[in-house]
Design a protein around this motif. Structure first.
Motif, PDB file in Angstrom:
ATOM      1  N   UNK A 195       0.826  -1.211   0.000  1.00 58.17           N
ATOM      2  CA  UNK A 195       0.000   0.000   0.000  1.00 58.17           C
ATOM      3  C   UNK A 195       0.859   1.259   0.000  1.00 58.17           C
ATOM      4  N   UNK A 196       2.095   1.154   0.487  1.00 47.59           N
ATOM      5  CA  UNK A 196       3.004   2.308   0.435  1.00 47.59           C
ATOM      6  C   UNK A 196       3.331   2.649  -1.016  1.00 47.59           C
ATOM      7  N   UNK A 197       3.573   1.625  -1.837  1.00 45.47           N
ATOM      8  CA  UNK A 197       3.821   1.867  -3.255  1.00 45.47           C
ATOM      9  C   UNK A 197       2.586   2.447  -3.929  1.00 45.47           C
ATOM     10  N   UNK A 198       1.427   1.918  -3.592  1.00 45.32           N
ATOM     11  CA  UNK A 198       0.185   2.445  -4.161  1.00 45.32           C
ATOM     12  C   UNK A 198      -0.010   3.911  -3.798  1.00 45.32           C
ATOM     13  N   UNK A 199       0.295   4.243  -2.544  1.00 40.50           N
ATOM     14  CA  UNK A 199       0.162   5.622  -2.084  1.00 40.50           C
ATOM     15  C   UNK A 199       1.126   6.538  -2.829  1.00 40.50           C
ATOM     16  N   UNK A 200       2.367   6.077  -2.981  1.00 39.29           N
ATOM     17  CA  UNK A 200       3.349   6.872  -3.710  1.00 39.29           C
ATOM     18  C   UNK A 200       2.984   7.048  -5.165  1.00 39.29           C
ATOM     19  N   UNK A 201       2.409   6.008  -5.758  1.00 40.51           N
ATOM     20  CA  UNK A 201       2.033   6.054  -7.164  1.00 40.51           C
ATOM     21  C   UNK A 201       0.982   7.132  -7.430  1.00 40.51           C
ATOM     22  N   UNK A 202       0.112   7.365  -6.456  1.00 43.80           N
ATOM     23  CA  UNK A 202      -0.922   8.397  -6.602  1.00 43.80           C
ATOM     24  C   UNK A 202      -0.311   9.783  -6.798  1.00 43.80           C
ATOM     25  N   UNK A 203       0.906   9.954  -6.306  1.00 41.89           N
ATOM     26  CA  UNK A 203       1.553  11.265  -6.359  1.00 41.89           C
ATOM     27  C   UNK A 203       2.677  11.333  -7.387  1.00 41.89           C
ATOM     28  N   UNK A 204       2.869  10.245  -8.142  1.00 43.93           N
ATOM     29  CA  UNK A 204       3.953  10.200  -9.129  1.00 43.93           C
ATOM     30  C   UNK A 204       3.552  10.925 -10.408  1.00 43.93           C
ATOM     31  N   UNK A 205       4.448  11.746 -10.924  1.00 42.58           N
ATOM     32  CA  UNK A 205       4.181  12.484 -12.156  1.00 42.58           C
ATOM     33  C   UNK A 205       5.157  12.138 -13.272  1.00 42.58           C
ATOM     34  N   UNK A 206       6.098  11.231 -13.013  1.00 42.23           N
ATOM     35  CA  UNK A 206       7.063  10.841 -14.029  1.00 42.23           C
ATOM     36  C   UNK A 206       6.512   9.783 -14.970  1.00 42.23           C
ATOM     37  N   UNK A 207       7.158   9.646 -16.115  1.00 42.31           N
ATOM     38  CA  UNK A 207       6.763   8.621 -17.080  1.00 42.31           C
ATOM     39  C   UNK A 207       7.204   7.244 -16.617  1.00 42.31           C
ATOM     40  N   UNK A 208       8.305   7.207 -15.859  1.00 39.18           N
ATOM     41  CA  UNK A 208       8.818   5.967 -15.306  1.00 39.18           C
ATOM     42  C   UNK A 208       8.853   6.085 -13.794  1.00 39.18           C
ATOM     43  N   UNK A 209       8.683   4.937 -13.129  1.00 37.46           N
ATOM     44  CA  UNK A 209       8.663   4.910 -11.666  1.00 37.46           C
ATOM     45  C   UNK A 209       9.717   3.931 -11.173  1.00 37.46           C
ATOM     46  N   UNK A 210      10.559   4.397 -10.271  1.00 38.25           N
ATOM     47  CA  UNK A 210      11.548   3.552  -9.609  1.00 38.25           C
ATOM     48  C   UNK A 210      11.074   3.307  -8.182  1.00 38.25           C
ATOM     49  N   UNK A 211      11.155   2.070  -7.729  1.00 33.16           N
ATOM     50  CA  UNK A 211      10.894   1.781  -6.324  1.00 33.16           C
ATOM     51  C   UNK A 211      12.176   1.228  -5.720  1.00 33.16           C
ATOM     52  N   UNK A 212      12.501   1.694  -4.529  1.00 32.60           N
ATOM     53  CA  UNK A 212      13.725   1.236  -3.887  1.00 32.60           C
ATOM     54  C   UNK A 212      13.625   1.404  -2.374  1.00 32.60           C
TER      55      UNK A 212
END
Length: 212
Positions: free
Chosen positions: A85-102
């Motif tokens: 759910x942390x990734x889902x929450x972060x994704x809601x605020x992502x504005x880039x074309x690509x997403x890195x998770x780390x």
């Protein structure tokens, strides 16, 4: 350190999501290293903190003063709610074309990010790291549309979430590439992987075996 404006200005091309819980000793270093190894890239760092009692959010707010609130975003949650759910929450605020998770614990060194980005520039609808050789790793790059599609079909919330995303992506026919890295143990703090997380992981593994 000098205040960092967005490289080149405009919309960031990469959104880097970093979930945190009690990472006060690590978060400043991971942010510094990301900026160091991506000096020309357009990116934003999204810190998703689950109500850390150790002052992690205070450190992030100081980092915002150094690098700018448009480069370091704090998207806090009230309590520990799970990695998925942390990734889902972060994704809601992502504005880039690509997403890195780390991870924030420095087990994934930002020096490998340029290798991820080189791959992202030439591969369409691609997610990088890991391939079939590592289903549980949490150092990955996704095309935003791919991540949105895959994450919407996931049901796991804990550590098995990483494995489910790879399995779902494979079933959906997305192309996966692997970038070799060296994994190291966390530098500061203690592991969040306790007995309940291990039990949850095993249950999730059984679920995936039965449903995918």
């Amino acid at each position: 350190m000098e205040k960092g404006g967005e490289a080149g200005g405009g919309r960031p091309e990469y959104s880097i999501i970093v979930p945190t819980y009690n990472e006060r000793l690590n978060v400043a270093l991971i942010v510094y290293l990301i900026f160091k190894h991506l000096p020309e890239a357009k990116f934003e760092i999204i810190i998703v903190d689950d109500g850390s009692p150790d002052g992690t959010q205070d450190i992030v707010k100081q980092l915002q003063q150094v690098y700018g609130e448009d480069r370091v975003l704090l998207r806090a949650r009230p309590r520990k709610l799970g990695l998925g759910t942390a990734y889902m929450h972060g994704l809601k605020h992502a504005s880039g074309e690509f997403v890195v998770i780390m991870d924030a614990d420095l087990s994934h060194h930002p020096k490998y990010l340029p290798s991820f980005i080189r791959g992202a520039n030439v591969l369409a609808q691609t997610l990088l790291r890991p391939g079939a050789s590592d289903l549980t790793g949490s150092f990955r790059l996704y095309k935003l549309s791919v991540l949105e599609d895959v994450i919407s079909s996931c049901v796991s919330k804990g550590y098995v979430f990483q494995m489910e995303m790879i399995v779902r992506a494979t079933r959906k026919g997305y192309h996966i590439e692997e970038v070799p890295i060296t994994f190291v143990d966390r530098v500061f703090g203690i592991s969040k992987l306790g007995g309940s997380e291990i039990v949850g992981y095993l249950k999730g593994l059984v679920y995936l075996l039965l449903t995918t």
